[in-house]
Design an enzyme around this catalytic site. Structure first.
Site, short mmCIF file in Angstrom:
data_model
loop_
_atom_site.label_atom_id
_atom_site.label_comp_id
_atom_site.label_asym_id
_atom_site.label_seq_id
_atom_site.Cartn_x
_atom_site.Cartn_y
_atom_site.Cartn_z
N GLY A 44 -14.29 38.88 1.94
CA GLY A 44 -15.25 38.79 0.83
C GLY A 44 -14.96 37.61 -0.09
O GLY A 44 -15.87 36.93 -0.56
N CYS A 45 -13.69 37.37 -0.33
CA CYS A 45 -13.29 36.27 -1.23
C CYS A 45 -13.57 34.92 -0.58
O CYS A 45 -13.95 33.97 -1.26
CB CYS A 45 -11.82 36.41 -1.60
#
Length: 157
Positions: A44-45
């Protein structure tokens, strides 16, 4: 203490990529997006950072600096930035001072266990150093476009 929109954001300095120290007050006169992410090099990052990277020219055109912050060490931040070809500064907040300033350390659950971690959050700071807008509990898809639209509107005001 939770920062409220319209309030001045307290100044901070923190170690950053490129063997630099990022100091918020040195960015006065430009808008600043400070986005907090839980951990470098996680899916996600990586997606969120890539979205900011891919829209950087649009943020530049809106007089807006992008800064990513996590609790990762400087070496992890440097590796993350290099591997993903990020074109903006990443801050290492190992002591959580910047995270606590923005109140993004929250109790989270992972596999049934509770721990303190970063709640994915983004803050738009105006040219005068005041909080213009805050997004907490961010979901990555479409988020960068929303932040960009807010930065463009603020820059045009």
């Amino acid at each position: 203490m939770t920062l409220e929109e319209g309030q001045p954001v307290p100044d901070f300095s923190a170690p950053a990529t490129g063997d630099t120290t990022l100091t918020l007050s040195e960015l006065r006169g430009r808008q600043v997006v400070v986005y907090f992410y839980p951990k470098a090099s996680t899916p996600g990052c990586t997606t969120e950072g890539g979205d900011f990277r891919d829209r950087k020219a649009d943020f530049d055109a809106a007089n807006t600096v992008i800064v990513g912050v996590s609790r990762d060490g400087l070496r992890a931040q440097e590796n993350f930035k290099a591997k993903q070809d990020f074109n903006f500064t990443l801050v290492s907040d190992k002591d959580e001072s910047v995270c606590r300033l923005f109140d993004v350390i929250k109790l989270k659950k992972l596999y049934g266990k509770e721990h303190l971690g970063i709640e994915r959050s983004t803050f738009l700071i105006d040219r005068d150093g005041k909080l213009a807008q805050a997004w907490r509990g961010v979901k990555v898809p479409g988020h960068v476009d929303e932040v960009l639209a807010a930065a463009q509107a603020l820059n045009a005001a």
